[in-house]
Design a protein around this motif. Structure first.
Motif, short mmCIF file in Angstrom:
data_model
loop_
_atom_site.label_atom_id
_atom_site.label_comp_id
_atom_site.label_asym_id
_atom_site.label_seq_id
_atom_site.Cartn_x
_atom_site.Cartn_y
_atom_site.Cartn_z
N UNK A 6 100.65 45.73 23.28
CA UNK A 6 99.96 45.19 24.47
C UNK A 6 100.19 46.10 25.67
N UNK A 7 101.41 46.47 25.92
CA UNK A 7 101.75 47.32 27.07
C UNK A 7 101.18 48.73 26.89
N UNK A 8 101.27 49.26 25.67
CA UNK A 8 100.78 50.62 25.41
C UNK A 8 99.27 50.72 25.47
N UNK A 9 98.57 49.59 25.34
CA UNK A 9 97.11 49.57 25.46
C UNK A 9 96.66 49.34 26.90
N UNK A 10 97.61 49.21 27.80
CA UNK A 10 97.25 49.05 29.22
C UNK A 10 97.32 47.63 29.71
N UNK A 11 97.99 46.76 28.95
CA UNK A 11 98.14 45.37 29.38
C UNK A 11 96.80 44.65 29.42
N UNK A 12 96.77 43.58 30.16
CA UNK A 12 95.56 42.76 30.23
C UNK A 12 94.36 43.56 30.72
N UNK A 13 94.55 44.36 31.74
CA UNK A 13 93.43 45.14 32.29
C UNK A 13 92.89 46.15 31.27
N UNK A 14 93.78 46.89 30.65
CA UNK A 14 93.35 47.89 29.67
C UNK A 14 92.68 47.27 28.46
N UNK A 15 93.27 46.21 27.94
CA UNK A 15 92.71 45.56 26.75
C UNK A 15 91.37 44.90 27.08
N UNK A 16 91.25 44.32 28.24
CA UNK A 16 89.97 43.72 28.64
C UNK A 16 88.88 44.79 28.70
N UNK A 17 89.22 45.95 29.23
CA UNK A 17 88.26 47.06 29.29
C UNK A 17 87.89 47.54 27.87
N UNK A 18 88.88 47.68 27.00
CA UNK A 18 88.63 48.12 25.63
C UNK A 18 87.73 47.12 24.90
N UNK A 19 88.05 45.83 25.02
CA UNK A 19 87.25 44.79 24.35
C UNK A 19 85.82 44.77 24.88
N UNK A 20 85.67 44.95 26.18
CA UNK A 20 84.34 44.97 26.78
C UNK A 20 83.54 46.17 26.29
N UNK A 21 84.19 47.33 26.25
CA UNK A 21 83.53 48.53 25.75
C UNK A 21 83.12 48.35 24.29
N UNK A 22 83.99 47.75 23.49
CA UNK A 22 83.69 47.53 22.07
C UNK A 22 82.48 46.62 21.91
N UNK A 23 82.41 45.55 22.69
CA UNK A 23 81.26 44.65 22.60
C UNK A 23 79.98 45.38 22.99
N UNK A 24 80.04 46.21 24.02
CA UNK A 24 78.86 47.00 24.40
C UNK A 24 78.43 47.91 23.25
N UNK A 25 79.40 48.50 22.56
CA UNK A 25 79.08 49.35 21.42
C UNK A 25 78.46 48.53 20.27
N UNK A 26 78.99 47.32 20.04
CA UNK A 26 78.42 46.45 19.01
C UNK A 26 76.96 46.12 19.33
N UNK A 27 76.68 45.85 20.60
CA UNK A 27 75.31 45.51 21.01
C UNK A 27 74.35 46.67 20.85
N UNK A 28 74.87 47.90 20.89
CA UNK A 28 74.03 49.10 20.74
C UNK A 28 74.02 49.64 19.32
N UNK A 29 74.86 49.10 18.46
CA UNK A 29 75.00 49.60 17.09
C UNK A 29 73.94 48.94 16.19
#
Length: 120
Positions: A6-29
């Motif tokens: 959790x900490x190495x992924x950037x905590x809540x802020x970093x993980x929220x950004x990663x999850x959001x980016x992943x969903x955007x990629x899913x929507x474009x895939x």
């Protein structure tokens, strides 16, 4: 002592950004976008994915959704779709400058849920 994933992924802020980016990629895939385009509240899905990821990586207990089996039951997701999701997540980790070790840990976690997602 080693920091949690959790900490190495950037905590809540970093993980929220990663999850959001992943969903955007899913929507474009094209391989999986149909699974996501029909969802009424993408922001709720985006936040739910982030909360699941936060809690699963050692962060605070913020996820209140269904478990993986309940979430995917009846969807009949195949192995190719599962891999497409994994690829999008790994691409999001790379885009957010997440190191190889952390990417491998996330991939291990994704694979550990495979039986609760594919063909259920």
């Amino acid at each position: 002592m080693t920091d949690s994933l959790y900490e190495r992924l950037g905590g809540t802020e970093g993980i929220t950004r990663i999850a959001s980016d992943a969903l955007d990629k899913h929507l474009a895939n094209p391989q999986i976008q149909a699974r996501y385009k029909h969802l009424d509240n993408l922001e709720a899905v985006r936040q739910g994915a982030a909360n699941f990821f936060i809690q699963a990586t050692g962060g605070p207990e913020v996820y209140e959704g269904k478990n993986m089996l309940e979430t995917h039951k009846g969807m009949n997701i195949d192995a190719a779709e599962f891999m497409a999701v994994c690829d999008d997540i790994l691409d999001s980790l790379t885009a957010n400058d997440i190191g190889q070790r952390e990417q491998e840990e996330v991939l291990f976690a994704l694979y550990s849920m495979r039986r609760e997602i594919i063909g259920v």
